[in-house]
Design an enzyme around this catalytic site. Sequence first.
Site, PDB file in Angstrom:
ATOM      1  N   HIS A 115     -94.701 -57.383  10.682  1.00  0.00           N
ATOM      2  CA  HIS A 115     -94.374 -58.744  11.146  1.00  0.00           C
ATOM      3  C   HIS A 115     -92.875 -58.954  11.354  1.00  0.00           C
ATOM      4  O   HIS A 115     -92.451 -60.088  11.607  1.00  0.00           O
ATOM      5  CB  HIS A 115     -94.940 -59.787  10.172  1.00  0.00           C
ATOM      6  N   SER A 147     -97.338 -60.997   5.258  1.00  0.00           N
ATOM      7  CA  SER A 147     -98.093 -61.520   6.390  1.00  0.00           C
ATOM      8  C   SER A 147     -98.772 -62.858   6.132  1.00  0.00           C
ATOM      9  O   SER A 147     -99.104 -63.567   7.069  1.00  0.00           O
ATOM     10  CB  SER A 147     -99.127 -60.490   6.837  1.00  0.00           C
ATOM     11  N   LYS A 181     -98.662 -56.572  17.421  1.00  0.00           N
ATOM     12  CA  LYS A 181     -98.302 -57.977  17.160  1.00  0.00           C
ATOM     13  C   LYS A 181     -97.238 -58.395  18.177  1.00  0.00           C
ATOM     14  O   LYS A 181     -97.590 -58.665  19.311  1.00  0.00           O
ATOM     15  CB  LYS A 181     -97.873 -58.139  15.702  1.00  0.00           C
TER      16      LYS A 181
END
Length: 392
Positions: free
Chosen positions: A209, A181, A240
Amino acid sequence: MPDKLAWIEEQLKELREQGLYNTIRTIGSAQGAWLVVDGRRVLNFCSNNYLGLANHPVLQEAAIRAIASYGVGPAAVRSIAGTLDLHRQLEERLAHFKGAEATIAFQSGFNANLATIPALVGKEDVIFSDELNHASIIDGCRLSGGRIIRYAHNDAADLERQIAQASGYKRAIIVTDGVFSMDGDIAPLPAICEVAERHNLILMVDDAHGEGVLGRGGRGIVDHFGLHGRVDVEVGTLSKAFGVVGGYVAGKSTIVEWLRQRGRPFLFSSAVPAADTAACIAAVDVLERSTELVDRLWENTRTFKTEMKRLGFDTGRSETPITPVMLGEAHVAQTFSRRLFEEGLFAMAIAYPTVPKGKARIRVMVSATHSHDDLDLALSLFAKVGKEMGVI
Ligand SMILES: Cc1ncc(COP(=O)(O)O)c(C=O)c1O
């Protein structure tokens, strides 16, 4: 009597002096390419809203409809009276989207890690963990009580060495971030998978991610490397690229069933509300319907990275939209971020303890929501501040 909180004041003072104090900025608008931050309209380059789903009309509408039908609060943990038909639908839709046997949804990606690792390993067991794994993996490992053996970052050969040297344990698991990340590099999952298979160890990847970013139409790292059925546990986040909030585990149905029995945040913390769950289902709809947003994200990423390198910035080893602009000392990164903000660009500085000392950076997050003009403006402001500070 001595002040029992004096040590905290001293620590806070030290953080301020070392440029390591976290300044919390306040957002006064919906997420998007432009935000109102601390009362100012600025160009946003630091949200995890990769695809712009955090304020997508289809997700908004699904959330509003769910509130009308189900109200706002979950009123219980999943295992008592908190599992809605919406949770079940989301889990089925995610399993299908990921090509996994089954999924279980949690309140966050952080909780998914805290649930999973202690459910799979305990005091007599070993966890082989990449040295740069996310804090939620580290906390999950600590919570399990298992022996934690770190292997060198993204180094499958060192992992193999560590496994060969370890002994006297009952069970073992390998755990790695999919996309790291803070650096944006990708774990060498095929090589790690081969090691796991050779030693018959459980393999767990945290794809927070990679969801919505890697793989066909954003199906994640397992899809990116074509490793379906070979990775036992994939942790995902819905907070996200999916634009909402929540986490999940996708993988073998035996593990998912076990987590419904032993995943402590599933058993002891209230469920995600209906509105967020419905919005997550709508996010899967959007992703299954078209790859347009994922394609745009990568187009913007390529443009931004190429131009930043051409300007002379060091963007580290990133292979994904996470673009670290390496600046070294914490105070340099903080000053850079402050100058960008004064110029109308929001990109936060990241320093120790989130990244090692001396490796402070601005962490730029490229998004599908950025227009060509947004990218041009950001590049010109990075160039301006970079030259002014002698970084380029
Ligand atoms: C690798 C990784 N895992 C887990 C998380 C936590 O996800 P969530 O925000 O859904 O709790 C993050 C968030 O920063 C992350 O980067």
